[in-house]
Motif scaffolding. Structure first.
Motif, PDB file in Angstrom:
ATOM      1  N   THR A 222       0.708  -1.293   0.095  1.00 29.48           N
ATOM      2  CA  THR A 222      -0.114  -0.096   0.020  1.00 29.48           C
ATOM      3  C   THR A 222       0.637   1.183  -0.042  1.00 29.48           C
ATOM      4  N   GLN A 238      -0.188  -6.589  -5.601  1.00 25.57           N
ATOM      5  CA  GLN A 238      -0.769  -7.581  -4.575  1.00 25.57           C
ATOM      6  C   GLN A 238      -0.843  -6.927  -3.104  1.00 25.57           C
ATOM      7  N   SER A 241      -3.354  -3.589   2.444  1.00 28.49           N
ATOM      8  CA  SER A 241      -3.710  -2.699   3.593  1.00 28.49           C
ATOM      9  C   SER A 241      -4.791  -1.540   3.157  1.00 28.49           C
ATOM     10  N   TYR A 249      -0.237   3.647   8.197  1.00 26.84           N
ATOM     11  CA  TYR A 249      -0.292   4.054   6.763  1.00 26.84           C
ATOM     12  C   TYR A 249      -0.581   5.599   6.506  1.00 26.84           C
TER      13      TYR A 249
HETATM   14  C1  LIG Z   1       3.850 -10.787   0.191  1.00 22.79           C
HETATM   15  C2  LIG Z   1       3.048  -9.641   0.591  1.00 22.79           C
HETATM   16  N1  LIG Z   1       2.350  -9.161  -0.530  1.00 22.79           N
HETATM   17  C3  LIG Z   1       1.561  -8.080  -0.382  1.00 22.79           C
HETATM   18  C4  LIG Z   1       1.448  -7.465   0.814  1.00 22.79           C
HETATM   19  C5  LIG Z   1       0.425  -6.253   1.043  1.00 22.79           C
HETATM   20  O1  LIG Z   1       1.229  -5.294   1.606  1.00 22.79           O
HETATM   21  P1  LIG Z   1       0.237  -3.961   2.117  1.00 22.79           P
HETATM   22  O2  LIG Z   1      -0.651  -4.393   3.271  1.00 22.79           O
HETATM   23  O3  LIG Z   1       1.107  -3.058   2.706  1.00 22.79           O
HETATM   24  O4  LIG Z   1      -0.758  -3.420   1.125  1.00 22.79           O
HETATM   25  C6  LIG Z   1       2.030  -7.961   2.043  1.00 22.79           C
HETATM   26  C7  LIG Z   1       1.780  -7.469   3.440  1.00 22.79           C
HETATM   27  O5  LIG Z   1       2.487  -8.062   4.361  1.00 22.79           O
HETATM   28  C8  LIG Z   1       2.874  -9.184   1.849  1.00 22.79           C
HETATM   29  O6  LIG Z   1       3.355  -9.970   2.893  1.00 22.79           O
END
Ligand SMILES: Cc1ncc(COP(=O)(O)O)c(C=O)c1O
Length: 364
Positions: A222, A238, A241, A249
């Motif tokens: 994010t 992918q 959050s 954030y």
């Molecule tokens: C492998 C992987 N991809 C994507 C994410 C998504 O990240 P965010 O929650 O910062 O968007 C995470 C979060 O820990 C992750 O471990």
């Protein structure tokens, strides 16, 4: 849930209660989907944040091509709820889990990350016995120092093993820039994320030069989606959050998603005018990155969490008494959500629905 009924006022919901401001969530879903569409990058949101098939279906309806899960157990819950294209962005190791994985692959499109040749052999053997073809991404360590094969030659060596395995179908590569997502200086965040993405896309190019097609190059968090999503060669995001957001954030430059997740708590005791104790402690809200943010009433700050108690200090807010309600934005949505059985879904101050956190506790 006990003591609540659809249509009731949010103020009357018993506490602690995990609440979704569904209009904020809808806006966040649309905002990320629009970004992906404009950039022609596919979106595969990480469902480990919300653990809810209802929210996953909303993301798919808005244009996501599938979802990402952290754990096989999460993927099983999502598949049972009708979600048909799932990336497990983690290694599935050991016979019991590999048996579950190939069973899952027999009835839904599932893709799994690998970073080890012995695991590739185990997956291939199990897929052969089950008669399925498992879709595989190689996880590349792009600087976070967590899982993943080293970029370059080790990725090529592993890709050759996968391509030579009849039970497996090589789909591409993934990486996660977890070491850059929270960098406050936006220039540093951009520079270090670009460098991480280059390691991933260079590895993909190396495979292509060696005659191995690479369909998927997936990454993104994010805090970095606008950098990763714009990097040439990245095909999928992918991100997780953004859907609910959290206060970790919240303060970050260029991250403008709305707070969609709150915890409602009640004051259960006061000490003078300046200290109030709530019924929401560490068993209701986590503090793995820092303390949550008290937003209502204004003029109160959360200063500590004990097992079942939250400590609020008054700065210049109104006096609180036992029974008064407070609203808190979790500092880390993903781990806080996992503490709760249900979401109270709120639209304009009214309880619209109760949705189970269906993949809660699926750490296996
Ligand atoms: C492998 C992987 N991809 C994507 C994410 C998504 O990240 P965010 O929650 O910062 O968007 C995470 C979060 O820990 C992750 O471990």
């Amino acid at each position: 849930m006990r003591g609540i009924s659809i249509g009731m006022d949010v103020a009357d919901i018993d506490t602690p209660a995990l609440c979704l401001d569904i209009e904020a969530v809808e806006a966040n879903i649309k905002r990320m989907a629009d970004y992906a569409r404009d950039r022609s990058v596919r979106l595969r949101p990480h469902a480990k944040t919300h653990k809810s098939p209802a929210l996953a279906h909303m993301q798919l309806e808005a244009g996501a091509v599938g979802i990402t899960c952290a754990k096989l157990g999460e993927a099983e819950v999502m598949a049972a709820a009708g979600i048909k294209d799932i990336l497990i962005a983690n290694q599935i190791i050991g016979a019991p889990k590999i048996a579950r994985l190939v069973n899952l692959a027999a009835y839904t499109r599932v893709m799994v990350a690998v970073d080890d040749a012995a695991n590739v052999a185990d997956l291939d053997a199990a897929a052969g016995v089950k008669g399925v073809r498992l879709r595989i991404l190689i996880e590349v360590d792009i600087g976070m120092n967590r899982c993943g094969a080293a970029p370059g030659q080790p990725v090529l060596d592993l890709a050759r093993e996968i391509v030579a395995s009849p039970g497996l179908r090589f789909e591409g590569v993934m990486g996660y820039e977890g070491h850059t997502i929270f960098l406050e200086d936006v220039n540093e965040r951009m520079e270090r994320t670009e460098a991480a993405m280059q390691l991933l896309t260079d590895s993909a190019e190396l495979l292509r030069r060696e005659g191995i097609p690479v369909e998927i190059v997936s990454a993104g968090g994010t805090g970095t989606y606008f950098i990763t999503g714009a990097h040439p060669g990245i095909t999928e995001l992918q991100v997780g959050s953004y859907i609910t957001m959290d206060s970790q954030y919240g303060g970050l430059e260029r991250i403008d998603f709305a707070y969609g997740l709150t915890l409602r708590a009640s004051v259960i005791s006061t000490r003078g005018d300046d200290l109030a104790i709530t019924d929401a402690g560490l068993k209701a809200v986590t503090r793995d990155f820092g303390l949550p943010l008290a937003i209502d009433p204004p003029g109160w700050q959360l200063t500590a969490l004990a097992e079942e108690h939250g400590f609020l200090s008054r700065t210049d807010g109104p006096r609180l008494r036992p029974g008064d309600k407070v609203t808190i934005v979790p500092n880390h949505g993903c781990t806080t959500i996992n503490l709760h059985d249900n979401y109270c879904v709120i639209r304009r101050g009214v309880l619209e629905a109760v949705w189970p956190v269906a993949a809660r506790g699926r750490t296996y």
